[in-house]
Design an enzyme around this catalytic site. Structure first.
Site, PDB file in Angstrom:
ATOM      1  N   ASP A 156       3.222   7.996   7.151  1.00 43.03           N
ATOM      2  CA  ASP A 156       3.215   6.994   6.089  1.00 43.03           C
ATOM      3  C   ASP A 156       4.453   6.085   6.178  1.00 43.03           C
ATOM      4  OD1 ASP A 156       1.776   6.325   3.521  1.00 43.03           O
ATOM      5  OD2 ASP A 156       3.754   6.704   2.666  1.00 43.03           O
ATOM      6  N   GLU A 170       2.219   4.233  10.426  1.00 42.36           N
ATOM      7  CA  GLU A 170       1.761   3.139   9.564  1.00 42.36           C
ATOM      8  C   GLU A 170       2.883   2.108   9.508  1.00 42.36           C
ATOM      9  OE1 GLU A 170       0.390   1.934   5.054  1.00 42.36           O
ATOM     10  OE2 GLU A 170       2.015   3.333   5.389  1.00 42.36           O
ATOM     11  N   HIS A 187      -7.464   2.547   3.166  1.00 45.58           N
ATOM     12  CA  HIS A 187      -7.521   2.793   1.722  1.00 45.58           C
ATOM     13  C   HIS A 187      -6.611   1.870   0.917  1.00 45.58           C
ATOM     14  CE1 HIS A 187      -3.987   4.804   3.141  1.00 45.58           C
ATOM     15  NE2 HIS A 187      -3.573   5.024   1.907  1.00 45.58           N
ATOM     16  N   ASP A 188      -5.862   1.015   1.596  1.00 44.92           N
ATOM     17  CA  ASP A 188      -4.960   0.089   0.895  1.00 44.92           C
ATOM     18  C   ASP A 188      -5.467  -1.350   0.897  1.00 44.92           C
ATOM     19  OD1 ASP A 188      -3.042   2.108   0.391  1.00 44.92           O
ATOM     20  OD2 ASP A 188      -2.196   1.845   2.399  1.00 44.92           O
ATOM     21  N   ASP A 202      -1.841  13.488   7.110  1.00 45.02           N
ATOM     22  CA  ASP A 202      -0.971  12.412   6.654  1.00 45.02           C
ATOM     23  C   ASP A 202       0.393  13.029   6.365  1.00 45.02           C
ATOM     24  OD1 ASP A 202      -0.231   9.866   5.424  1.00 45.02           O
ATOM     25  OD2 ASP A 202      -2.382   9.612   5.079  1.00 45.02           O
TER      26      ASP A 202
HETATM   27  C1  GLC Z   1       1.276   3.890   2.339  1.00 46.35           C
HETATM   28  C2  GLC Z   1      -0.055   4.414   1.858  1.00 46.35           C
HETATM   29  C3  GLC Z   1      -0.297   3.910   0.475  1.00 46.35           C
HETATM   30  C4  GLC Z   1       0.802   4.409  -0.428  1.00 46.35           C
HETATM   31  C5  GLC Z   1       2.172   4.027   0.123  1.00 46.35           C
HETATM   32  C6  GLC Z   1       3.252   4.786  -0.555  1.00 46.35           C
HETATM   33  O1  GLC Z   1       1.280   2.515   2.453  1.00 46.35           O
HETATM   34  O2  GLC Z   1      -1.058   4.031   2.760  1.00 46.35           O
HETATM   35  O3  GLC Z   1      -1.554   4.300  -0.012  1.00 46.35           O
HETATM   36  O4  GLC Z   1       0.646   3.874  -1.705  1.00 46.35           O
HETATM   37  O5  GLC Z   1       2.278   4.339   1.478  1.00 46.35           O
HETATM   38  O6  GLC Z   1       3.217   6.131  -0.157  1.00 46.35           O
END
Ligand code: GLC
Ligand code: MG
Length: 535
Positions: free
Chosen positions: A205, A268, A329-330, A103
């Site tokens: 991310d 992402e 995970h979100d 990541d």
């Molecule tokens: C992304 C991650 C999330 C995190 C956010 C800020 O969306 O998947 O878990 O809180 O970025 O880094």
């Protein structure tokens, strides 16, 4: 459209599995998963048929956002182990002919990162311009109306230097200034550091956040705001995300990736399809896989899903490789969202659509969101917005390995609680049960590995009504028909243009496997079938 004759790369043919490292396997008895733990479970992932393992952040971090707030990009958080443990993990992944995806969190650092410590130390510090510092408005209020995803204004006042800094997420996650070439250079070097070590790719991310409007224009109100959502959604992030210049940054990152052999980059990106596909970049020189979150965002409805699939297939640029995601995970887990029977149908959809599937640890067992009592909530999104139940903890609970105490995850008290039913829902009990979800996943994965038609073949929609979706996958002489009933009621599928005949290779109803099919096809409620068509 990608032709089945061309060479396909590992990230096109293979399956990606997301490991949330705190929750996968603890090896040292502190109740928190770690790198040695992951290494000890690689044989399971190999057995399952996974190619790429994406591990959420493992770097030093004050853990304000559980590792997405990084204070050092080029080493390992002691909680997860040491660099030797990382090297061992990478070695063991490669020894099993699998790939490791890290990541990368380039949009923001932790406020405890030395870069930010310097930046905030004075207005004339050389790193001041590494972050987004701005003066207050004359009345002392923030420079504009931008909101933080985790609640409140996205601007935090810094008393000593009398300016605001921007944080799209937690106050402890200041956003970097990606317009600054020094920042670009520093982060591209972080990529090179891990690529030199041999990692196979990055999941980047919040890629669509990386550049913000230079004029800091106010975001407009969202006319469709639903009060159950994050307060952040009250505004449309028109000026704070998805700016045209972000594609220059993605392209730079891609150039670094491309200077190594067969590495890849996942972005992402939560955007509508038309905007998402721009992240493949001009001439496909952007992200290899801009994450496609349609399946986790849309209502579980045949017609809506079918039209979204068509829209996505149609919007892909030439040579752009598709991908699909069910949970992460979100977001709530797929089994909690659609129920156990439909979760099997969802697995069949994920593993038979054209493109790279990514699934989230434990989804293959039917793990559900675990209710976490308020006093045990740890996620900042839950803690900062206490009046709404928006914590992401329920989807981040420990992997359920077996029926021993703490589910084989740890010998201590796990950092998040296990569900009451873990003694029934776990890898060990499901591994030898032909009726389990795990066996079903494994069977789908096996078939996908054996059949180029399912792995890399062409996709054609066949039929949709209010209950079912049907499509074919085809490569060379081989052709499969997939029919999915997205409801609990039985349904019939009466192909008008073509009489399909073949044999059911896989059904969510085990007993039906091997059954011949011709003419009208009837499905039980919650049934999905993969039919090997007669050639
Ligand atoms: C992304 C991650 C999330 C995190 C956010 C800020 O969306 O998947 O878990 O809180 O970025 O880094
Ligand atoms: Mg541990």
């Amino acid at each position: 459209m990608e032709k089945t004759t061309s060479k396909h790369l590992w990230w096109q043919e293979g399956i990606i599995y997301q490991v949330y490292p705190r929750s996968f396997q603890d090896s040292d008895g502190d109740g928190i998963g770690d790198l040695r733990g992951i290494t000890s479970r690689l044989d399971y992932l190999k057995w399952l048929g996974i190619k790429g393992i994406w591990v959420s952040p493992i770097f030093p971090s004050p853990m304000a956002d559980f590792g997405y707030d990084i204070s050092d990009y080029c080493t390992i958080h002691p909680l997860f182990g040491a660099m030797q443990d990382f090297d061992a993990l990478l070695h063991e992944v490669h020894a099993r002919d699998m790939k490791l995806i890290l990541d990368l969190v380039p949009n923001h650092t932790s406020d405890e990162h030395p870069w930010f410590q310097e930046s905030r130390s004075s207005r004339d510090n050389p790193k001041r311009n590494w972050y987004l510092w701005h003066d207050a408005k004359p009345d002392g209020s923030p420079p504009n109306n931008w909101l933080s995803v985790f609640g409140g204004s996205a601007w935090e006042w810094d008393e000593p230097t009398q300016q605001y800094y921007y944080h799209a997420f937690h106050t402890k996650q200041p956003d970097l200034n990606w317009r600054n070439p020094e920042v670009q250079h520093a982060m591209l070097n972080v990529m090179r550091f891990w690529l030199d070590k041999g990692v196979d790719g990055f999941r980047v991310d919040v890629m669509w956040h990386m550049i913000k409007d230079e004029q800091l224009r106010d975001n407009p109100a969202n006319p469709n705001y639903n009060p159950l959502e994050l307060p952040y959604r009250q505004l449309l992030p028109t000026y704070s995300t998805d700016q045209p210049e972000v594609h220059d940054i993605v392209k730079m990152m891609r150039q670094v990736t491309d200077s190594y052999h067969e590495r890849m980059m996942i972005g992402e990106i939560y955007l509508p399809v038309s905007k998402l596909v721009a992240y493949y970049g001009a001439d496909n020189k952007g992200a290899h896989l801009p994450f496609n979150f349609l399946l986790l965002a849309l209502p579980w409805d045949a017609q809506q899903l079918a039209s979204a699939i068509s829209e996505y297939e149609g919007a892909l640029p030439p040579g752009g490789w598709p991908n699909w995601v069910l949970s992460n995970h979100d977001k709530p887990r797929i089994t909690s969202r659609v129920g156990k029977s439909q979760a099997n149908v969802a697995a069949m959809l994920l593993l038979t659509l054209r493109g790279t599937p990514t699934f989230y640890y434990g989804d293959e067992l039917g793990m559900r969101d675990v209710p976490i009592p308020p006093e045990e909530v740890q996620d900042p999104q839950g803690l900062n917005i206490p009046d709404k139940y928006l914590s992401r903890d329920p989807a981040r609970t420990p992997m359920q390995w077996d029926d021993s105490d703490h589910a084989g995850f740890t010998v201590a008290k796990p950092w998040l609680r296990l569900p009451e039913n873990f003694r029934k829902v776990n890898v060990k009990t499901q591994q030898d049960d032909p009726y389990s979800m795990l066996s079903f996943y494994r069977k789908l994965i096996r078939l996908r590995q054996e059949e180029p038609a399912l792995r890399i073949g062409d996709y054609a929609p066949v039929y949709t009504d209010s209950q079912a979706i049907a499509y074919t996958r085809e490569a060379g002489e081989k052709r499969f028909l997939i029919v999915l009933n997205l409801t609990h009621r039985p349904c019939y599928f009466n192909p008008e243009h073509e009489a399909f005949s073949g044999t059911i290779a896989i059904s969510t109803y085990l007993e039906r496997e091997g059954t011949p099919i011709s003419g009208t096809i009837s499905l039980s409620g919650d049934e999905g079938i993969v039919v090997r068509l007669a050639s």
